[in-house]
Design a protein around this motif. Structure first.
Motif, PDB file in Angstrom:
ATOM      1  N   TRP A 245      85.664  19.712  34.513  1.00  0.00           N
ATOM      2  CA  TRP A 245      86.432  18.473  34.508  1.00  0.00           C
ATOM      3  C   TRP A 245      86.624  17.872  35.908  1.00  0.00           C
ATOM      4  O   TRP A 245      87.307  16.867  36.061  1.00  0.00           O
ATOM      5  CB  TRP A 245      87.809  18.643  33.833  1.00  0.00           C
ATOM      6  CG  TRP A 245      87.730  19.320  32.503  1.00  0.00           C
ATOM      7  CD1 TRP A 245      88.355  20.484  32.155  1.00  0.00           C
ATOM      8  CD2 TRP A 245      86.978  18.915  31.352  1.00  0.00           C
ATOM      9  NE1 TRP A 245      88.044  20.821  30.851  1.00  0.00           N
ATOM     10  CE2 TRP A 245      87.206  19.885  30.332  1.00  0.00           C
ATOM     11  CE3 TRP A 245      86.146  17.836  31.074  1.00  0.00           C
ATOM     12  CZ2 TRP A 245      86.626  19.804  29.085  1.00  0.00           C
ATOM     13  CZ3 TRP A 245      85.561  17.758  29.814  1.00  0.00           C
ATOM     14  CH2 TRP A 245      85.810  18.731  28.843  1.00  0.00           C
TER      15      TRP A 245
ATOM     16  N   TRP B 110      81.572  17.991  38.489  1.00  0.00           N
ATOM     17  CA  TRP B 110      81.138  18.503  37.172  1.00  0.00           C
ATOM     18  C   TRP B 110      80.527  17.376  36.349  1.00  0.00           C
ATOM     19  O   TRP B 110      79.470  17.536  35.752  1.00  0.00           O
ATOM     20  CB  TRP B 110      82.351  19.107  36.467  1.00  0.00           C
ATOM     21  CG  TRP B 110      82.088  19.827  35.180  1.00  0.00           C
ATOM     22  CD1 TRP B 110      81.625  21.104  35.024  1.00  0.00           C
ATOM     23  CD2 TRP B 110      82.307  19.326  33.844  1.00  0.00           C
ATOM     24  NE1 TRP B 110      81.548  21.432  33.677  1.00  0.00           N
ATOM     25  CE2 TRP B 110      81.962  20.362  32.940  1.00  0.00           C
ATOM     26  CE3 TRP B 110      82.772  18.121  33.335  1.00  0.00           C
ATOM     27  CZ2 TRP B 110      82.059  20.215  31.562  1.00  0.00           C
ATOM     28  CZ3 TRP B 110      82.869  17.969  31.954  1.00  0.00           C
ATOM     29  CH2 TRP B 110      82.517  19.008  31.085  1.00  0.00           C
ATOM     30  N   PHE B 111      81.189  16.231  36.340  1.00  0.00           N
ATOM     31  CA  PHE B 111      80.664  15.076  35.611  1.00  0.00           C
ATOM     32  C   PHE B 111      79.429  14.503  36.309  1.00  0.00           C
ATOM     33  O   PHE B 111      78.443  14.152  35.660  1.00  0.00           O
ATOM     34  CB  PHE B 111      81.742  13.992  35.499  1.00  0.00           C
ATOM     35  CG  PHE B 111      82.843  14.315  34.539  1.00  0.00           C
ATOM     36  CD1 PHE B 111      82.624  14.298  33.171  1.00  0.00           C
ATOM     37  CD2 PHE B 111      84.111  14.645  34.993  1.00  0.00           C
ATOM     38  CE1 PHE B 111      83.636  14.596  32.265  1.00  0.00           C
ATOM     39  CE2 PHE B 111      85.139  14.937  34.107  1.00  0.00           C
ATOM     40  CZ  PHE B 111      84.901  14.917  32.739  1.00  0.00           C
ATOM     41  N   GLU B 112      79.481  14.408  37.616  1.00  0.00           N
ATOM     42  CA  GLU B 112      78.389  13.810  38.374  1.00  0.00           C
ATOM     43  C   GLU B 112      77.080  14.560  38.175  1.00  0.00           C
ATOM     44  O   GLU B 112      75.997  13.958  38.072  1.00  0.00           O
ATOM     45  CB  GLU B 112      78.759  13.795  39.865  1.00  0.00           C
ATOM     46  CG  GLU B 112      77.762  13.079  40.750  1.00  0.00           C
ATOM     47  CD  GLU B 112      78.160  13.102  42.215  1.00  0.00           C
ATOM     48  OE1 GLU B 112      77.378  12.593  43.052  1.00  0.00           O
ATOM     49  OE2 GLU B 112      79.247  13.636  42.531  1.00  0.00           O
TER      50      GLU B 112
ATOM     51  N   TYR C 185      74.905  22.727  30.286  1.00  0.00           N
ATOM     52  CA  TYR C 185      76.350  22.663  30.072  1.00  0.00           C
ATOM     53  C   TYR C 185      76.681  23.324  28.740  1.00  0.00           C
ATOM     54  O   TYR C 185      75.996  23.092  27.736  1.00  0.00           O
ATOM     55  CB  TYR C 185      76.833  21.218  30.036  1.00  0.00           C
ATOM     56  CG  TYR C 185      76.944  20.572  31.398  1.00  0.00           C
ATOM     57  CD1 TYR C 185      78.177  20.381  31.998  1.00  0.00           C
ATOM     58  CD2 TYR C 185      75.799  20.169  32.091  1.00  0.00           C
ATOM     59  CE1 TYR C 185      78.290  19.796  33.257  1.00  0.00           C
ATOM     60  CE2 TYR C 185      75.889  19.583  33.352  1.00  0.00           C
ATOM     61  CZ  TYR C 185      77.142  19.396  33.926  1.00  0.00           C
ATOM     62  OH  TYR C 185      77.232  18.825  35.179  1.00  0.00           O
TER      63      TYR C 185
ATOM     64  N   VAL D  91      81.595  13.498  26.088  1.00  0.00           N
ATOM     65  CA  VAL D  91      81.434  13.948  27.470  1.00  0.00           C
ATOM     66  C   VAL D  91      80.071  13.526  28.033  1.00  0.00           C
ATOM     67  O   VAL D  91      79.987  12.724  28.960  1.00  0.00           O
ATOM     68  CB  VAL D  91      81.615  15.481  27.595  1.00  0.00           C
ATOM     69  CG1 VAL D  91      81.451  15.919  29.043  1.00  0.00           C
ATOM     70  CG2 VAL D  91      82.985  15.899  27.074  1.00  0.00           C
TER      71      VAL D  91
ATOM     72  N   ASN E 252      78.942   9.899  30.331  1.00  0.00           N
ATOM     73  CA  ASN E 252      78.757  10.096  31.769  1.00  0.00           C
ATOM     74  C   ASN E 252      77.294  10.043  32.215  1.00  0.00           C
ATOM     75  O   ASN E 252      77.013  10.026  33.413  1.00  0.00           O
ATOM     76  CB  ASN E 252      79.350  11.441  32.191  1.00  0.00           C
ATOM     77  CG  ASN E 252      80.861  11.448  32.143  1.00  0.00           C
ATOM     78  OD1 ASN E 252      81.527  10.941  33.027  1.00  0.00           O
ATOM     79  ND2 ASN E 252      81.409  11.996  31.070  1.00  0.00           N
TER      80      ASN E 252
END
Length: 436
Positions: free
Chosen positions: A246, A250-252, A274, A284, A288
């Motif tokens: 989170w 992590w998202f990038e 993931y 998620v 993103n």
């Protein structure tokens, strides 16, 4: 997600907010005299279904959304007093067992509901998790949330020679094999996972056990202890991108290479996979990812698991029980509504009559044409509901902290476990904790 582990929800509660439970932080304020039905939830998922229900029945429904962190504490006093209480309210997996045994939800096993007559129409674990300690159904859910490993097809082809989900899954069917793949990824400059916590869902292995058994004994199984070693191994061998779940990185890393520090030096890495459940795809990854759409697939890991889920039921003191149950029925048993819902949202349903009719025609462009719906339904068959207890949220947090202390080198494994036992005993004096 498969023989299921409802495991270390260190981050699970947070996840519930971001995901299949992607909740708003606002709540409805004023109470309209003309309101026919009041619904409380920690998620905004019910907005569109409520609009459909209003149009279909010519009624007005008031939805109150409370942030999940505040939800249990704000809901309980309202249910206790009955003042301003909802007719229908939802529950998340992290606190579901507490609510089904609390007696606030109507007993749906009794007349006029008789839901036990349709139990065979549901994914077994979803139906069973809505039962209280006496076996009465208190809540139902429209969704099933098994998990898998989402991975980049192009990286799999380059490093493993194939991007086929079945073949890739076979290469990761045990933790030993996961580490073999991780070493291959490292040799090519890739990170196996974003962080060590990714593998917590596999920590029950093929021996899923509840944190607290029927003798009120804490159960720290060999498999859970091995999770500590596996997480440590990921760190020591530099198999992850050190991108905490989170976090911005992590998202990038879902869409492009990220920078990280390894042995004091900065380097660039791409994350291969993931570990996420059904809702991870739509709530998620899809939200993103821009550059790598179509370059993903999903497969099974070392052992089955599930993560999250939303249940709902009728308040037992509601004055509008018939209408309240009509809404619950629409959300969990209405063929037309659920078919449209599944196609619109991609939610993997727990209601078999609909899933059996639509599962063969699903294809995800994001996953390179893969039928992820069929994959997750097969995974759901392996889930065992018996490991979910009312203690999970807190004990998962305690144990997750202990694992992190060990991985970070702040405590030895034995000391981390002793600290875990101490926290459990202090929080729950009635639980029988192993002697240090």
């Amino acid at each position: 997600m498969k023989k299921i582990l409802a495991i270390f929800m260190t981050v699970v509660l947070v996840a519930g907010v971001l995901s299949a439970c992607s909740g708003d932080s606002k709540s409805s304020g004023s109470k309209d005299k003309d309101v026919d039905l009041k619904v409380w939830s920690f998620t905004d998922e019910l907005k569109k279904p409520i609009t459909k229900f209003e149009e279909k029945n010519g009624v007005k429904v008031e939805l109150t959304i409370v942030p999940i962190a505040d939800y249990p504490t704000k809901l309980k006093p309202v249910l206790e007093s009955g003042v301003g209480a909802p007719d229908v309210f939802t529950g998340e997996i992290a606190f579901l067992k507490q609510w089904v045994d609390a007696g606030y939800w109507e007993n749906l096993s009794e007349k006029p509901y008789n839901v036990d007559e349709i139990k065979d129409k549901y994914v077994p674990y979803v139906f069973d998790l809505g039962k209280d300690k006496d076996g009465n159904v208190r809540a139902l859910s429209w969704q099933t949330t098994p998990g898998g490993i989402f991975y980049r097809r192009s990286i799999a082809k380059e490093v493993l020679g194939t991007d086929d989900p079945t073949e890739v899954g076979n290469m990761m069917n045990s933790m030993d094999n996961v580490f073999k793949v991780a070493e291959k990824m490292k040799e090519k400059g890739y990170s196996m996972f974003p962080d060590e916590g990714s593998i917590r869902w596999f920590s029950q292995g093929d021996n899923p056990q509840p944190w607290v058994n029927d003798k009120n004994e804490l159960q720290l199984t060999d498999e859970k202890i091995q999770y500590m070693e596996s997480a440590k191994k990921l760190r020591e061998n530099n198999y992850t991108a050190l991108a905490a779940e989170w976090s911005p990185s992590w998202f990038e890393a879902m869409d492009k290479p990220i920078k990280m520090k390894e042995n004091g030096k900065e380097k660039e890495t791409q994350v291969f996979s993931y570990v996420l459940p059904t809702w991870g795809l739509h709530s998620v990854l899809k939200t993103n990812v821009k550059e790598t759409t179509g370059d993903w697939a999903v497969t099974s890991g070392p052992s089955p698991y599930f993560w999250g889920g939303t249940w709902l039921g009728v308040y037992n003191k509601s004055e509008n029980k018939e209408l309240a149950y009509d809404f619950v029925k629409m959300m969990t048993q209405d063929d037309e509504f659920l078919t449209d819902w599944a196609k619109e949202t991609g939610d993997v349903l727990a209601y078999n009559p609909v899933t059996n009719a639509i599962k063969d025609d699903f294809s995800s462009e994001f996953l390179g044409g893969q039928n992820n719906y069929q994959f997750f339904l097969e995974q759901a068959k392996e889930i065992e509901p018996g490991i979910v207890t009312k203690y999970d949220q807190q004990l998962d947090t305690f144990y997750g902290n202990a694992v992190q202390q060990y991985v970070d080198g702040k405590k030895s494994k034995d000391d981390a476990i002793k600290e875990f036992y101490k926290k459990v005993q202090n929080a729950y004096p009635d639980i029988k904790v192993p002697k240090n």
